[in-house]
Design an enzyme around this catalytic site. Structure first.
Site, PDB file in Angstrom:
ATOM      1  N   ARG A  70       0.804  -1.231   0.000  1.00 47.43           N
ATOM      2  CA  ARG A  70       0.000   0.000   0.000  1.00 47.43           C
ATOM      3  C   ARG A  70       0.830   1.271   0.000  1.00 47.43           C
ATOM      4  O   ARG A  70       0.316   2.341  -0.339  1.00 47.43           O
ATOM      5  CB  ARG A  70      -1.012  -0.031   1.128  1.00 47.43           C
ATOM      6  CG  ARG A  70      -2.063  -1.090   0.855  1.00 47.43           C
ATOM      7  CD  ARG A  70      -3.192  -1.019   1.816  1.00 47.43           C
ATOM      8  NE  ARG A  70      -4.210  -1.988   1.437  1.00 47.43           N
ATOM      9  CZ  ARG A  70      -4.883  -2.694   2.307  1.00 47.43           C
ATOM     10  NH1 ARG A  70      -4.656  -2.569   3.596  1.00 47.43           N
ATOM     11  NH2 ARG A  70      -5.803  -3.546   1.887  1.00 47.43           N
ATOM     12  N   GLU A 107       3.937 -10.784  13.456  1.00 49.00           N
ATOM     13  CA  GLU A 107       3.161 -11.391  14.530  1.00 49.00           C
ATOM     14  C   GLU A 107       3.029 -12.904  14.329  1.00 49.00           C
ATOM     15  O   GLU A 107       2.904 -13.664  15.260  1.00 49.00           O
ATOM     16  CB  GLU A 107       1.751 -10.789  14.612  1.00 49.00           C
ATOM     17  CG  GLU A 107       1.688  -9.283  14.813  1.00 49.00           C
ATOM     18  CD  GLU A 107       1.890  -8.481  13.534  1.00 49.00           C
ATOM     19  OE1 GLU A 107       1.094  -8.632  12.593  1.00 49.00           O
ATOM     20  OE2 GLU A 107       2.871  -7.712  13.478  1.00 49.00           O
TER      21      GLU A 107
END
Length: 182
Positions: A70, A107
């Site tokens: 993005r 994560e």
């Protein structure tokens, strides 16, 4: 008191950030910036605020460095407005030719970010851009790539910052400019 131009632009941007509870997993509120891209005035507001910040804070920038994927939406537009080049930091294996890479932790595992070896020269002044700052892992890796290339990191720009995840702390001493914070 009348709302300033900056405040009205931030309000417009905020209107076009959707929230999706429990995505991609339970307990996460996903902040979706896709509607900004569909609304020309909201996208213009994002670019106006980024451009103003960079012109005032980093007038000698040489390159805008966009983070996969993005950062590729906002980075080229900002680079064009500023009259500077744009460089892509991609996920490993997506760029042709000789590359430089850095591994980093997510994560849910590890990943690698890379740039083409000749995309940034020592001493060039760079501003990194992405859509969202969460834990800071991806932007940190991109900063490490810039350091490997000898670039001078002027700062990082994001549309949305998730304050609870402390990504800004991970990026110190680099300055972070975020438009919207949650």
């Amino acid at each position: 008191m009348a709302e300033s131009k900056e405040e009205s632009k931030l309000a417009l941007i905020t209107r076009f950030i959707r929230q999706f509870p429990d995505f991609p997993s339970k307990g996460i509120v996903f902040r979706d910036i896709c509607p900004i891209m569909k609304h020309p005035a909201a996208l213009t507001a994002v670019m106006d605020l980024f451009e103003k910040h960079v012109r005032e804070t980093h007038p000698l920038v040489d390159l805008i460095v966009g983070i996969d994927a993005r950062g590729f939406l906002f980075g080229p537009l900002l680079a064009q407005r500023l009259g500077v080049g744009f460089v892509m930091v991609r996920k490993k294996g997506k760029l042709p030719g000789p590359t430089v890479s850095v591994a980093y932790t997510l994560e849910y595992g590890t990943a690698e970010a890379e740039i083409q070896e000749d995309s940034v020269s020592p001493g060039q002044k760079v501003v990194l851009i992405d859509d969202l700052l969460a834990t800071g892992g991806t932007l940190f890796a991109a900063c490490e790539l810039m350091k490997k290339q000898g670039a001078e990191i002027l700062g990082c720009l994001v549309v949305v910052e998730l304050n609870d995840l402390s990504g800004r702390e991970k990026l110190k001493p680099h300055a972070v400019f975020s438009l919207i914070q949650y």
